[in-house]
Every structure is written in structure tokens, then in C-alpha cells.
Design an enzyme around this catalytic site. Sequence first.
Site: not given
Ligand code: BV8
Ligand code: ZN
Length: 248
Positions: A120, A131, A186
Site C-alpha cells: 500500500h 509527472c 496484526g
Molecule cells: C483494489 C494505505 C482493485 C492508505 C490502505 C467490496 C468488498 C471487498 C473488497 C472491496 C470492495 N470494494 C472495494 C474493495 C476493495 C478494497 C477493500 O478491500 N475494501 C475493504 C474496506 C472492504 N480494496 C481496495 O480498494 C484496494 N485496491 O482492490 O483495487 C479494485 C479497485 C476498485 C474496486 C474493487 C477492486 C486498495 C486497498 C488499499 C487501501 N489502502 N492503506 C492509508 O494508510 O492511508 S488500507 C489500510 O487499511 C492499511 O494499509 C491496511 O491495509 C488496512 C488496515 O488493515 P489492518 O492493517 O488489518 O489494520 P486493522 O486496524 O484493520 O487491524 C489491526 C489488527 O491488528 C487487528 O486485527 C488487531 O486485533 C490487531 N492488533 C492490534 N494490536 C496488535 C494486534 N495484533 C498483534 N499485536 C498487537 N499489538
Molecule cells: Zn510533477
Amino acid sequence: MEIEFSDKFIRALKNAKRVVVSTGAGVSAESGVSTFRGEDGLWKKFKPEELATYEAFEKNPKLVWEWYQHRRDIINKIKPNPGHYAIVEMARYFKRFHLVTQNVDDLHREAGSNDIIELHGNIKRNRCINCGTLNYEVEFEQIPPRCVCGGKLRPDVIWFGELLPLEALERAEDASKTCDLFFVIGTSGVVQPAASFPIIATRQGAFVVEINIEPTELTFVANEHFHGKSGEILPLIVDKIKTIKEKI
Ligand code: BV8
Ligand code: ZN
């Protein structure tokens, strides 16, 4: 902290030659980076589509930039935690080792990991939408900042609805298809296509290990689930690896 290692997990460690470690926001939680869906999660205050999309950037570049500057300010003040360093150490014990991260906070690189597959992007990089020039400049007098070509600069991260960098996607997919041990650490397993890699791995027979403080969408694919903080569990796993494997 003490953890019990099952015989099947020790066997998987002993036999492993091609390892993938895939990380989400939880790996950085103990460094002080808020996760997305946790109690103090970033998405609590805002919805992803309000900020982490190109449309939001087009509609309100100032709000989106202020959000990223706010996150950068936090990230610039924090350090990798023992979980990041354990992953650096782990890589030294396997013939083939891939680190795939959803995180944009650059903490794996700062801890010393190299060849990181950033699914990501990276919040410390900016890209010109006109550009394509990349720069690491993060302080600007004007928001939204402009490139020298006059184009608008954006954080070099992948927003919802945007395609992942092809090379990162292909490398992550290939590593998941050919690994024999896959750690998913995580991550809530909500965001696609990142959440599909552990499933690809389990389908081809890899031993999948989940480390999380709670069960997730991916717990059903895991052959082993360590319930706890990655910063505490990973160093213990590396200590175990050291007793059963030689450094490569
Ligand atoms: C794409 C950068 C093709 C930006 C990020 C409908 C259904 C399904 C999928 C989709 C849909 N519509 C669209 C989609 C696809 C969409 C998607 O997945 N949506 C989700 C919300 C349903 N994905 C996309 O759009 C991707 N592109 O698919 O292109 C396409 C195009 C158009 C339409 C369809 C497909 C692009 C996705 C990238 C988004 N960018 N980040 C920024 O950061 O500002 S995502 C961002 O959120 C992060 O990068 C990361 O990926 C995500 C967060 O997830 P996690 O890392 O899992 O974090 P979270 O808080 O959720 O969980 C933390 C975990 O840690 C928890 O489980 C917790 O218990 C645990 N934890 C906490 N503390 C600890 C721990 N574990 C261990 N130790 C600890 N101490
Ligand atoms: Zn430029």
C-alpha cells in the site's frame, strides 16, 4: 511471557525453507501507531472512503493532506518495536524469506528489514499526480503542495479503489503460492487483495500461523494461532527458531 509451542508448529519451523511474513497495522500498534479498526482506530473518527480515496483528495485535498501530515507527525516521532526487530532476525534463518506489508509507516525499513514488499505504498514518500516524480519532501509551506512541474503532490500510498503496484502484487502472490510457512501478523484481514495471500498460501499446503490479540477474518485459515501482542510473541518465536535452525 511464556508460550507453548505445539509439535506441529515446531515441525513446520524445522522443515520451513520458504517463509512469508505478512504484516498489518497491529505490528506497529506497540510503537504507538493507531490501527485502523481498533478502539482508538483511525477509521473511528473518519470513514476510509472519506479520506483514503482519490475522490476525497480531489474533493478536499486540504483535509486529506492535513490527515496525512497528522499521521506523519506521529510516525516521525515513533520507533520500531521488538516485533519489527524480531522479523529482521527471523529472516536470517530461512533460505527464502519475504516480508509483505500493508503498513505505510516505514517501520520495517527503519528496523532493518530490506526488500520489503509494500502493498500500500509508503506515507513518507510523495508522488506528483502530473509527472509521477517521487520525493521524500514532507514539510511544505502550502497545502496541498505542488510539484516543480506545477502538478499536485499526493502521499505515495494506495487508496481504496486504486490498484496495488503491479510488481508488489505479483511478488506477494508468487511468494504466497510457493512458500511452506506463512505468518499473518496484526491484520484484521478485511482489506483486499492483501487478505487473500494467507488463503493462497493455505490452499497450496503452506503452514499458516496467525499472531493477533483477537480472532480475525483469517483465523479460520490458520494452522496455528498465537493470541497476544506481536511485539511479545515474535521475539519468543525467534528464540525458538534459534534453538532449532542454523543462521543461513
Ligand atoms: C483494489 C494505505 C482493485 C492508505 C490502505 C467490496 C468488498 C471487498 C473488497 C472491496 C470492495 N470494494 C472495494 C474493495 C476493495 C478494497 C477493500 O478491500 N475494501 C475493504 C474496506 C472492504 N480494496 C481496495 O480498494 C484496494 N485496491 O482492490 O483495487 C479494485 C479497485 C476498485 C474496486 C474493487 C477492486 C486498495 C486497498 C488499499 C487501501 N489502502 N492503506 C492509508 O494508510 O492511508 S488500507 C489500510 O487499511 C492499511 O494499509 C491496511 O491495509 C488496512 C488496515 O488493515 P489492518 O492493517 O488489518 O489494520 P486493522 O486496524 O484493520 O487491524 C489491526 C489488527 O491488528 C487487528 O486485527 C488487531 O486485533 C490487531 N492488533 C492490534 N494490536 C496488535 C494486534 N495484533 C498483534 N499485536 C498487537 N499489538
Ligand atoms: Zn510533477
